[in-house]
Enzyme design. Structure first.
Site, PDB file in Angstrom:
ATOM      1  N   ASN A 117      51.402  64.746  43.875  1.00 28.12           N
ATOM      2  CA  ASN A 117      52.449  63.511  43.531  1.00 28.12           C
ATOM      3  C   ASN A 117      53.077  62.882  44.319  1.00 28.12           C
ATOM      4  OD1 ASN A 117      50.891  64.331  41.004  1.00 28.12           O
ATOM      5  ND2 ASN A 117      52.820  65.340  40.004  1.00 28.12           N
ATOM      6  N   HIS A 163      52.481  12.847  39.201  1.00 27.99           N
ATOM      7  CA  HIS A 163      51.332  12.757  38.172  1.00 27.99           C
ATOM      8  C   HIS A 163      49.945  12.269  38.780  1.00 27.99           C
ATOM      9  CE1 HIS A 163      54.831  12.330  35.223  1.00 27.99           C
ATOM     10  NE2 HIS A 163      55.176  11.831  36.185  1.00 27.99           N
ATOM     11  N   SER A 284      24.688  21.629  50.871  1.00 24.51           N
ATOM     12  CA  SER A 284      24.119  21.778  49.331  1.00 24.51           C
ATOM     13  C   SER A 284      22.685  21.874  49.810  1.00 24.51           C
ATOM     14  CB  SER A 284      24.359  20.518  48.545  1.00 24.51           C
ATOM     15  OG  SER A 284      23.053  20.472  47.549  1.00 24.51           O
ATOM     16  N   LYS A 290      26.079  16.378  51.106  1.00 20.28           N
ATOM     17  CA  LYS A 290      27.114  17.406  50.776  1.00 20.28           C
ATOM     18  C   LYS A 290      27.802  17.801  51.802  1.00 20.28           C
ATOM     19  CE  LYS A 290      28.749  17.486  47.251  1.00 20.28           C
ATOM     20  NZ  LYS A 290      28.193  18.013  46.040  1.00 20.28           N
ATOM     21  N   ASN A 292      30.760  20.582  51.409  1.00 19.22           N
ATOM     22  CA  ASN A 292      31.638  21.181  50.170  1.00 19.22           C
ATOM     23  C   ASN A 292      32.869  22.082  50.873  1.00 19.22           C
ATOM     24  OD1 ASN A 292      30.282  19.922  48.438  1.00 19.22           O
ATOM     25  ND2 ASN A 292      28.507  21.817  48.295  1.00 19.22           N
ATOM     26  N   GLU A 297      37.912  25.940  47.555  1.00 13.82           N
ATOM     27  CA  GLU A 297      37.869  26.170  46.242  1.00 13.82           C
ATOM     28  C   GLU A 297      37.940  27.894  45.766  1.00 13.82           C
ATOM     29  OE1 GLU A 297      34.222  23.628  44.772  1.00 13.82           O
ATOM     30  OE2 GLU A 297      34.295  23.659  46.963  1.00 13.82           O
ATOM     31  N   GLN A 329      46.441  56.510  39.394  1.00 15.32           N
ATOM     32  CA  GLN A 329      45.519  56.709  40.411  1.00 15.32           C
ATOM     33  C   GLN A 329      44.798  55.218  40.791  1.00 15.32           C
ATOM     34  OE1 GLN A 329      43.242  60.170  41.452  1.00 15.32           O
ATOM     35  NE2 GLN A 329      41.712  58.932  40.339  1.00 15.32           N
ATOM     36  N   LYS A 332      46.125  52.116  43.463  1.00 15.81           N
ATOM     37  CA  LYS A 332      45.671  51.622  44.832  1.00 15.81           C
ATOM     38  C   LYS A 332      44.501  50.922  45.068  1.00 15.81           C
ATOM     39  CE  LYS A 332      45.659  56.497  44.977  1.00 15.81           C
ATOM     40  NZ  LYS A 332      46.891  56.239  44.162  1.00 15.81           N
TER      41      LYS A 332
HETATM   42  N1  ARG Z   1      44.353  61.012  43.460  1.00 17.00           N
HETATM   43  C1  ARG Z   1      45.673  61.121  42.726  1.00 17.00           C
HETATM   44  C2  ARG Z   1      46.405  59.798  42.624  1.00 17.00           C
HETATM   45  O1  ARG Z   1      45.764  58.918  43.436  1.00 17.00           O
HETATM   46  C3  ARG Z   1      46.546  62.092  43.618  1.00 17.00           C
HETATM   47  C4  ARG Z   1      47.626  62.724  42.852  1.00 17.00           C
HETATM   48  C5  ARG Z   1      46.920  63.642  41.812  1.00 17.00           C
HETATM   49  N2  ARG Z   1      48.142  64.520  40.930  1.00 17.00           N
HETATM   50  C6  ARG Z   1      47.609  65.014  39.880  1.00 17.00           C
HETATM   51  N3  ARG Z   1      48.765  65.481  39.323  1.00 17.00           N
HETATM   52  N4  ARG Z   1      46.648  65.192  39.513  1.00 17.00           N
HETATM   53  O2  ARG Z   1      47.203  59.371  42.016  1.00 17.00           O
END
Ligand code: ARG
Length: 467
Positions: A117, A163, A284, A290, A292, A297, A329, A332
């Site tokens: 953790n 505007h 195109s 064209k 583009n 975009e 989790q 990320k």
């Molecule tokens: N892969 C987990 C995450 O990204 C790591 C932490 C996991 N901790 C746990 N108590 N299961 O959060």
């Protein structure tokens, strides 16, 4: 895919009689995402092991073995031979398991006084800190491109809009520098985030801290953090650093999207203000004419994608009681994608701005349309004839109506036309009706005149250390 790890073979398998189902493994694994944090994970482990040895919690010999094993893992990661195993869930377990294969028993001591953790969020803060740095550098690069093009166009006159209706003539340099300003605030938001982020969660362990005599200042310092986080529950569960980064990226991407929208408009046949080079255009498959502005975009669309990533993370965090929960989790995945998307957009925008070909003649012609110097006429009536502004506004309105009826510009009206609306108007009025005169006359601080814009360009060059 068969689960090959038997009882006791998962890191936490001591109390389990059976292995996870394939689907459990599938939903639980984060390796495909968090393998990007391998370098940060190793840095965290190095700092932790050094500290454990320094405090006499593990022996120097064990620390040497751990550092040596981590060296080998770095090498394996570099040459692509590191055996990633999805059944080991995440990057943390993969590194630790590999370390055990390489050095045996001392590997098992690395996780003393540490939990995944605090480990994961230490890695994640380190990664985000690096990503913020990169994003800030890219922003400075785009600012540099904007300033360069502004420098070339301090006196290029174009229509300024409100505007999206022609309002008053402005200079292209002024317009481009408006984005340099927005980007500066974007950069400063990312910097503020990087500063607040820079506290170390390592040593918070699972949630409550540890009874081992660890030195959290030492690990914080080794990893370049300003200090250890003061509350272990907060340390393992706080994700506002990522939320803040994503919110800041979402605003920054919104700014890119506005500029992208201008490029889409400017490069249209109807505006004709600019042309993207071949390298930044697509054709195109059916319409040979064209050219583009796809990158612009896509930047426009990706801005809301980044906002979506922010709201996804906010949704994941908002109802979590303290401390860690596995919901975290997915933080990320969202954060990596937001940074990848944003940095790609900045790179593309920088490329377009560096190379876009402006068409000053078309811009000037457009600036002269739509009675863009009507305010200059009214101001002249106030300044030279002493009319109250409201009266001048009214007289000018009559003259605009006359020009509209004659299908000509204000500067094409005759002196007789002018005098029919206001008897004491003189020839001198025509001097203020050109778009150049109009733009040049706006010399207040922050205004559009070429003189002011050149000053701003000079300041930007200093600030960005260009030249
Ligand atoms: N892969 C987990 C995450 O990204 C790591 C932490 C996991 N901790 C746990 N108590 N299961 O959060």
């Amino acid at each position: 895919m068969a689960v090959t790890t038997g009882k006791g073979q998962t890191m936490w398998g001591g109390r389990f009689a059976a292995t996870p189902s394939d689907i459990m493994e599938e939903i639980n694994a984060s390796l495909d995402i968090d393998r990007r944090m391998a370098a940060e994970d190793i840095a965290g482990s190095r700092a932790h092991a050094d500290m454990l040895a320094e405090m006499g919690i593990i022996s120097e010999g064990d620390n040497d073995a751990i550092q040596g094993g981590l060296d080998k893992i770095v090498e394996e990661l570099r040459n692509g031979s590191f055996p990633f195993r999805r059944e080991l869930e995440d990057i943390h377990m993969n590194v630790e398991a590999r370390l055990k294969e390489l050095i045996g028993e001392p590997a098992g001591r690395l996780h003393t006084a540490r939990s995944r953790n605090d480990q994961v969020v230490t890695d994640f803060r380190l990664w985000t800190r690096g990503a913020l740095d990169e994003a800030m550098q890219l922003i400075a690069g785009l600012q540099g491109a904007l300033v360069k093009r502004a420098d070339e166009n301090t006196d290029t006159v174009m229509p300024g809009f409100t505007h999206l209706q022609t309002a008053q003539p402005v200079t292209l340099g002024h317009h481009l520098l408006a984005y340099a300003e927005m980007l500066e605030r974007d950069r400063s938001r990312l910097l503020g985030c990087a500063e607040r982020l820079n506290e170390c969660p390592l040593g918070a362990a699972a949630l409550a801290g540890t009874g081992f005599p660890i030195d959290r200042d030492m690990t914080a310092e080794a990893l370049g953090f300003a200090r250890p986080m003061a509350n272990s529950l907060d340390a393992v569960s706080a994700r506002d650093f990522a939320l803040e980064a994503l919110a800041a990226l979402s605003i920054a991407a919104t700014h890119l999207s506005r500029l992208a929208e201008e490029i889409v408009l400017w490069t249209s046949a109807q505006f004709g203000f600019a042309q993207l080079t071949d390298a930044w255009s697509t054709g195109s498959s059916i319409m040979p004419q064209k050219r583009n502005p796809d990158a612009a975009e896509l930047i426009r669309a990706k801005a809301s994608l980044i906002t979506g990533l922010y709201t996804s993370l906010q949704g994941a965090v908002k109802a979590l009681p303290l401390a860690y929960a596995k919901d975290l989790q997915d933080d990320k995945r969202l954060t990596f994608e937001a940074f990848d998307t944003y940095t790609l957009c900045v790179r593309a925008m920088t490329g377009m701005i560096e190379t876009i070909r402006f068409k000053p003649d078309n811009m000037r012609a457009a600036a002269a349309k739509g009675f863009s110097t009507a305010t200059d006429l009214a101001d002249w009536l106030v300044r030279e004839l002493g009319l109250p502004f409201r009266t001048a506004h009214h007289v000018t309105g009559e003259l605009v109506a006359k020009a509209e009826a004659k299908a000509c510009d204000l500067s094409d009206l005759t002196l007789e036309d002018m005098q029919a609306a206001q008897a004491d108007i003189t020839d001198a009025v025509f001097d203020v009706l050109t778009v150049e005169a109009s733009a040049s006359s706006r010399t207040s601080y922050g205004a559009t005149s070429p003189v002011r814009v050149a000053e701003q360009v000079a300041q930007w060059k200093q600030r960005l250390r260009l030249e």
